[in-house]
Design an enzyme around this catalytic site. Structure first.
Site, PDB file in Angstrom:
ATOM      1  CE1 TYR A 164      -3.566   2.204   0.970  1.00  0.00           C
ATOM      2  CE2 TYR A 164      -2.203   3.209   3.039  1.00  0.00           C
ATOM      3  CZ  TYR A 164      -3.226   3.834   1.661  1.00  0.00           C
ATOM      4  OH  TYR A 164      -4.805   4.428   1.850  1.00  0.00           O
ATOM      5  CE  LYS A 168      -4.256   4.802  -1.159  1.00  0.00           C
ATOM      6  NZ  LYS A 168      -4.729   5.575  -1.451  1.00  0.00           N
TER       7      LYS A 168
END
Ligand code: NAD
Length: 259
Positions: A164, A168
């Site tokens: 993640y 991002k």
């Protein structure tokens, strides 16, 4: 719940806005906020039941919206989302790339290759595909604004969340790249980086009082964020009020990152 401070404003009359991942959480609140301020909204999500609930909420508040089923990781599906937007509303002014997927609580060595690939496909490639298909029609319509949902996890280390965090980080970098390449053609591209926000994604962890106290303890304003905290920032970045901002990532985290 729409922020009462903004409910009487009307910054997007006649504007057409696509919000991905708007069948839940932050995306739903952002879609509602855009509609409350006069926009026609495409509520785009892989979860069509959730999207239909968002549209029902928007219509109950007197706004206009349609459901669009999209898998943001799929090139053809994102192309169809933009096509539906144009065939329904005739233009596209704002794209909020907000959908994500990631496995929770995985260190890098515990993350399988399919989990890594899916995280990148939805959370990073989904933003690329949204930009790839929206930018040409925005340019044709005279310009537009793109707001990507990043995360404070892209700006500081976050435990057991490697795929993640990498996705991002890519969103923050891609935001700058899109701003650079298309600024001269009337496209602004910024990102919002939320801290801890109360949504279905964080419901389980915040339901545990000890975890909640630990997680909120270092937030300087003394509480977890609400979806409306992020919606307010997204609407600012999408509106002419931020006309001199592009390529930026706006941190909205109650001061957690500096504490
Ligand atoms: N909640 C937080 O604390 C927090 C913090 C930082 C960043 N964010 C970011 O905010 C955004 C919204 O998160 P949220 O908390 O509202 O989550 P959420 O789980 O409530 O909503 C995510 C939505 O994305 C949709 N989605 C998942 N895969 C999709 C796909 N392939 N195509 C289209 N839609 C898909 C889901 O169906 C869901 O409706 C995400 O980008 C997330 O990374 C959230």
């Amino acid at each position: 719940m729409t922020d009462p401070a903004h409910s009487s404003r009307n910054r997007f009359p006649g504007k057409v806005v696509v919000v991905t991942g708007s069948g839940s959480g932050i995306g739903r609140q952002t879609a509602l906020a855009f509609a409350t301020e006069g926009a026609q909204v495409v509520v785009a999500d892989v979860d069509t039941d959730g999207a239909a609930r968002s549209v029902a909420e928007i219509e109950a508040a007197g706004g206009q919206a349609i459901v669009c089923r999209v898998d943001v990781s799929d090139d053809e599906s994102v192309r169809e989302m933009v096509e539906l937007t144009i065939s329904t509303y005739g233009r596209l002014d704002v794209l909020h790339n907000n959908a994500y997927w990631a496995p929770l609580n995985r260190s890098v060595t515990e993350t399988s290759l399919p989990e890594w690939d899916r995280t990148i496909a939805v959370t990073l490639t989904g933003v690329f595909l949204g930009c790839r298909h929206a930018i040409p029609v925005m340019i044709e319509g005279g310009g537009g604004a793109i707001v990507n949902t990043a995360s404070v996890a892209a700006l500081a280390a976050s435990p057991r969340f490697g795929a993640y965090v990498a996705a991002k980080g890519g969103v923050v970098a891609l935001t700058r790249s899109v701003a650079f390449d298309y600024g001269s053609r009337g496209i602004r591209c910024n990102a919002v980086a939320p801290g801890l926000i109360e949504t279905p994604a964080t419901e389980a962890v915040l339901a545990d009082p000890e975890r909640r106290a630990w997680l909120t303890g270092k937030i300087l304003v003394g509480r977890a964020g609400q979806p409306s905290d992020i919606a307010n920032a997204v609407l600012y970045l999408a509106s002419d009020e931020s006309a001199f901002m592009t390529g930026q990532t706006l941190v909205v985290d109650g001061g957690r990152l500096i504490s």
